[in-house]
Scaffold this motif. Structure first.
Motif, PDB file in Angstrom:
ATOM      1  N   ALA A   7      21.485  17.517  48.387  1.00 26.07           N
ATOM      2  CA  ALA A   7      19.878  17.363  49.325  1.00 26.07           C
ATOM      3  C   ALA A   7      19.672  16.088  49.025  1.00 26.07           C
ATOM      4  N   LYS A 101      17.100  11.662  57.347  1.00 21.48           N
ATOM      5  CA  LYS A 101      17.865  12.924  57.763  1.00 21.48           C
ATOM      6  C   LYS A 101      18.219  12.825  59.468  1.00 21.48           C
ATOM      7  N   PRO A 106      20.589  17.094  54.072  1.00 12.66           N
ATOM      8  CA  PRO A 106      19.352  18.278  54.054  1.00 12.66           C
ATOM      9  C   PRO A 106      18.062  18.021  53.641  1.00 12.66           C
ATOM     10  N   TYR A 108      14.899  18.968  51.566  1.00 13.86           N
ATOM     11  CA  TYR A 108      13.880  20.528  51.167  1.00 13.86           C
ATOM     12  C   TYR A 108      12.163  19.184  50.753  1.00 13.86           C
ATOM     13  N   THR A 130       8.979  19.511  60.777  1.00 11.31           N
ATOM     14  CA  THR A 130      10.409  19.546  61.954  1.00 11.31           C
ATOM     15  C   THR A 130      11.402  19.023  60.552  1.00 11.31           C
ATOM     16  N   LEU A 133      14.602  22.002  55.979  1.00  9.79           N
ATOM     17  CA  LEU A 133      15.678  23.542  56.088  1.00  9.79           C
ATOM     18  C   LEU A 133      14.463  23.907  55.334  1.00  9.79           C
ATOM     19  N   ASP A 134      13.130  23.631  54.064  1.00  8.69           N
ATOM     20  CA  ASP A 134      12.882  24.319  53.589  1.00  8.69           C
ATOM     21  C   ASP A 134      11.875  23.553  52.636  1.00  8.69           C
ATOM     22  N   ASN A 158      17.890  28.323  48.787  1.00  6.11           N
ATOM     23  CA  ASN A 158      18.353  27.302  49.384  1.00  6.11           C
ATOM     24  C   ASN A 158      19.704  27.485  48.621  1.00  6.11           C
TER      25      ASN A 158
END
Length: 206
Positions: A7, A101, A106, A108, A130, A133-134, A158
């Motif tokens: 991540a 992406k 993922p 954040y 867009t 994820l958070d 998350n």
């Protein structure tokens, strides 16, 4: 042996979009010494941080204008002319974000930002809506980097293992706070250096 990065957590201001009050106030206060005094003693970073912690811009402007009535127009401009402080994207970083992406990483974000201005920024820069994820926004949490608590919100919300995360920020203090929590971190100074680091970590192959 370090764990694989699964991540990536981005800062936003001066990593993905530029922000500098000088862009606005060079026009409003041409004299460098006068401008420096205004931006360090009146509309200071400490004053601005209170909006990042959740104070409304209306309250911020009215309270400071009461202290400096002769500067009220210049104080109001900090809010009303905010977009003049944000000329556009930081060159090159958005492409790296998009490449990550596309590769399925993922994504954040943790950002020191007022709620009002962040909503405006998302309208102006749709990728802020867009790509992630958070997004942990300081004003919404009433916490700001480098407080470890704001990083923990992102991790816990998350279900992220800090040792599997890479954090990217232009502030060395914020980078060091992330590292203290066991998060790998990149001190952002430009897209070229970030690209090199991402490739060395095996996160970008092109």
């Amino acid at each position: 042996m370090s764990k694989p990065i699964t991540a990536v957590i981005f800062d936003i201001g001066n990593v993905l979009i530029e922000w500098n009050p000088e862009y606005l106030y060079r026009r409003l206060i041409p004299d460098p010494a006068e401008r420096h005094h205004f931006l360090t003693e009146i509309c200071s970073m400490d004053w601005n941080i209170q909006q990042d912690l959740g104070r409304s811009w209306e309250d911020a402007v009215s309270q400071l204008s009461a202290q400096y009535p002769d500067k009220s127009d210049l104080i109001r401009a900090y809010s009303e002319g905010w977009h003049d402080m944000v000329p556009g994207e930081v060159p090159g970083t958005l492409q790296l974000l998009q490449d990550l992406k596309k590769g399925g990483m993922p994504l954040y974000a943790i950002t020191n930002f007022s709620s009002e201005k962040f909503t405006e920024a998302q309208e102006r820069f749709p990728f802020l809506k867009t790509s992630f994820l958070d997004i942990v926004v300081s004003a919404e949490e009433q916490l700001i980097k480098p407080d470890p608590a704001i990083y923990r919100i992102c991790l816990q919300r998350n279900a992220l293992d800090p040792e599997n995360c890479l954090f990217i920020d232009d502030s060395l203090a914020n980078v060091e706070a992330a590292r203290a929590l066991g998060i790998a971190a990149h001190h952002f100074k430009g897209a070229q250096g970030l690209e090199k680091d991402l490739k060395s970590l095996g996160l970008l192959t092109v």
